[in-house]
Design a protein around this motif. Structure first.
Motif, short mmCIF file in Angstrom:
data_model
loop_
_atom_site.label_atom_id
_atom_site.label_comp_id
_atom_site.label_asym_id
_atom_site.label_seq_id
_atom_site.Cartn_x
_atom_site.Cartn_y
_atom_site.Cartn_z
N UNK A 63 -49.40 -22.02 -69.96
CA UNK A 63 -49.06 -20.85 -70.76
C UNK A 63 -50.02 -20.72 -71.94
N UNK A 64 -49.94 -19.60 -72.64
CA UNK A 64 -50.76 -19.40 -73.84
C UNK A 64 -50.43 -20.45 -74.90
N UNK A 65 -49.14 -20.80 -75.01
CA UNK A 65 -48.74 -21.80 -76.00
C UNK A 65 -49.37 -23.16 -75.70
N UNK A 66 -49.40 -23.53 -74.40
CA UNK A 66 -50.01 -24.80 -74.02
C UNK A 66 -51.51 -24.78 -74.29
N UNK A 67 -52.16 -23.68 -73.96
CA UNK A 67 -53.60 -23.57 -74.20
C UNK A 67 -53.91 -23.62 -75.69
N UNK A 68 -53.09 -23.00 -76.51
CA UNK A 68 -53.30 -23.04 -77.96
C UNK A 68 -53.16 -24.47 -78.46
N UNK A 69 -52.16 -25.21 -77.93
CA UNK A 69 -51.99 -26.60 -78.33
C UNK A 69 -53.16 -27.47 -77.91
N UNK A 70 -53.68 -27.25 -76.72
CA UNK A 70 -54.84 -28.01 -76.25
C UNK A 70 -56.08 -27.70 -77.07
N UNK A 71 -56.26 -26.44 -77.43
CA UNK A 71 -57.43 -26.05 -78.23
C UNK A 71 -57.39 -26.74 -79.59
N UNK A 72 -56.21 -26.83 -80.18
CA UNK A 72 -56.08 -27.52 -81.47
C UNK A 72 -56.31 -29.02 -81.31
N UNK A 73 -55.68 -29.61 -80.30
CA UNK A 73 -55.76 -31.06 -80.11
C UNK A 73 -57.19 -31.50 -79.83
N UNK A 74 -57.94 -30.70 -79.07
CA UNK A 74 -59.30 -31.06 -78.68
C UNK A 74 -60.35 -30.53 -79.64
N UNK A 75 -59.91 -29.91 -80.75
CA UNK A 75 -60.81 -29.41 -81.79
C UNK A 75 -61.87 -28.49 -81.18
N UNK A 76 -61.44 -27.53 -80.37
CA UNK A 76 -62.37 -26.64 -79.70
C UNK A 76 -62.92 -25.59 -80.67
N UNK A 77 -64.17 -25.24 -80.48
CA UNK A 77 -64.74 -24.12 -81.22
C UNK A 77 -64.17 -22.82 -80.67
N UNK A 78 -64.45 -21.71 -81.33
CA UNK A 78 -63.95 -20.42 -80.85
C UNK A 78 -64.46 -20.13 -79.45
N UNK A 79 -65.75 -20.42 -79.20
CA UNK A 79 -66.32 -20.17 -77.88
C UNK A 79 -65.67 -21.07 -76.83
N UNK A 80 -65.43 -22.33 -77.17
CA UNK A 80 -64.79 -23.25 -76.23
C UNK A 80 -63.34 -22.85 -75.97
N UNK A 81 -62.66 -22.36 -76.99
CA UNK A 81 -61.28 -21.89 -76.79
C UNK A 81 -61.24 -20.73 -75.80
N UNK A 82 -62.16 -19.78 -75.97
CA UNK A 82 -62.22 -18.65 -75.05
C UNK A 82 -62.51 -19.13 -73.63
N UNK A 83 -63.43 -20.10 -73.50
CA UNK A 83 -63.77 -20.64 -72.18
C UNK A 83 -62.56 -21.32 -71.54
N UNK A 84 -61.80 -22.05 -72.34
CA UNK A 84 -60.59 -22.69 -71.83
C UNK A 84 -59.62 -21.66 -71.26
N UNK A 85 -59.43 -20.56 -71.98
CA UNK A 85 -58.53 -19.51 -71.50
C UNK A 85 -59.03 -18.90 -70.20
N UNK A 86 -60.34 -18.67 -70.09
CA UNK A 86 -60.88 -18.09 -68.86
C UNK A 86 -60.69 -19.04 -67.68
N UNK A 87 -60.91 -20.35 -67.89
CA UNK A 87 -60.71 -21.32 -66.83
C UNK A 87 -59.25 -21.34 -66.36
N UNK A 88 -58.35 -21.13 -67.30
CA UNK A 88 -56.92 -21.15 -66.98
C UNK A 88 -56.41 -19.81 -66.47
#
Length: 285
Positions: A63-88
């Motif tokens: 879910x979006x909530x899980x992806x947001x939690x992973x982005x915070x936990x993994x200290x993703x940059x804005x570009x990496x966060x967007x990439x994570x969402x696209x992969x999911x």
């Protein structure tokens, strides 16, 4: 959803982060680089089993909530966060919390100001970038954890030295009042961010002054244009204080300059020579 690429991306991001980066002890028996799966799960507020299944390509659609939690936990940059969402298979939405990614052009600007102390702060007043002179004037930020580089924590929760707060600066009380009011606006912009919520909770429970300011209805603030640092090596350093807003990142560049020909300019020049130690302007994860 590309489960294989998602798993590979999560694993690669997990392995690049050290326990110290997120305030965890390394421990004597750590065999793999980076964080353990259970540590990422804890930081992302999900179960270890769920995260393990994601890395093993067996996980459900996050879910979006899980992806947001992973982005915070993994200290993703804005570009990496967007990439994570696209992969999911999820279109990226607005950042869930204050951005800590500083544009390269801003980092270059800080490096090109050898006789000017300059820092970049996030929407929560965390110092996320600085130059050598700022470290010499204020403190060696590279030696501090993320938590201890937050100026609001410093001014309300200490440490306090000789009754002074925030590096012995002359306008500590005015800054405390202004930052508390600004932080209320930050909380409104990021209502679902756990780090913002934790910061406000710590301040409300740990500081009567902050709780009083937080509960006030006064929204008027007058920024200090001139302030004096009581430096332990060179004495008082009076500087002009200018703030440049980076609106697209919700960040601020704070620039400290001394009047030409003044004793404070000479003090800054001396600090630029003796410094604290040679370091590179950087954003710490």
């Amino acid at each position: 959803m590309d489960k294989r690429q998602l798993a590979d991306f999560l694993r690669s991001r997990r392995e690049r982060i050290t326990p110290a980066d997120v305030g965890l002890p390394a421990g004597p028996r750590r065999r793999t680089p980076g964080l353990r799966r259970e540590e990422v799960a804890q930081l992302a507020y999900i179960s270890t089993e769920y995260y393990t299944r994601l890395e093993q390509t067996r996980g459900p659609h996050p879910s979006r909530e899980v992806l947001a939690g992973l982005a915070r936990a993994l200290r993703l940059s804005d570009a990496e966060r967007d990439h994570l969402h696209h992969l999911a298979g999820q279109p990226p939405g607005p950042p869930p919390g204050p951005s800590r990614e500083v544009r390269q052009s801003i980092l270059d600007l800080l490096r090109r100001l050898p006789l000017t102390a300059a820092i970049v702060t996030s929407a929560t007043y965390e110092v996320i970038a600085w130059n050598d002179l700022a470290a010499a004037l204020m403190e060696d930020f590279s030696a501090r954890s993320r938590r201890d580089r937050n100026l609001v924590r410093r001014v309300f929760l200490g440490p306090h030295l000789d009754g002074r707060r925030l590096y012995g600066v002359s306008d500590a009380d005015a800054f405390a009042r202004m930052s508390a009011l600004h932080l209320r606006a930050t909380a409104a912009r990021y209502p679902g961010d756990p780090e913002v919520s934790e910061l406000i909770h710590d301040l409300l429970t740990g500081s009567e002054d902050f709780a009083r300011l937080w509960g006030s209805n006064d929204i008027r603030t007058v920024p200090a244009l001139i302030k004096t640092f009581q430096h332990p090596q060179v004495g008082p350093v009076t500087v002009n204080c200018d703030v440049l807003d980076i609106t697209d990142r919700d960040q601020r560049v704070v620039i400290y300059t001394a009047a030409p020909g003044s004793p404070s300019e000479a003090a800054l020049h001396l600090l630029s020579v003796i410094g604290t130690q040679r370091m590179t302007t950087a954003v710490r994860p």
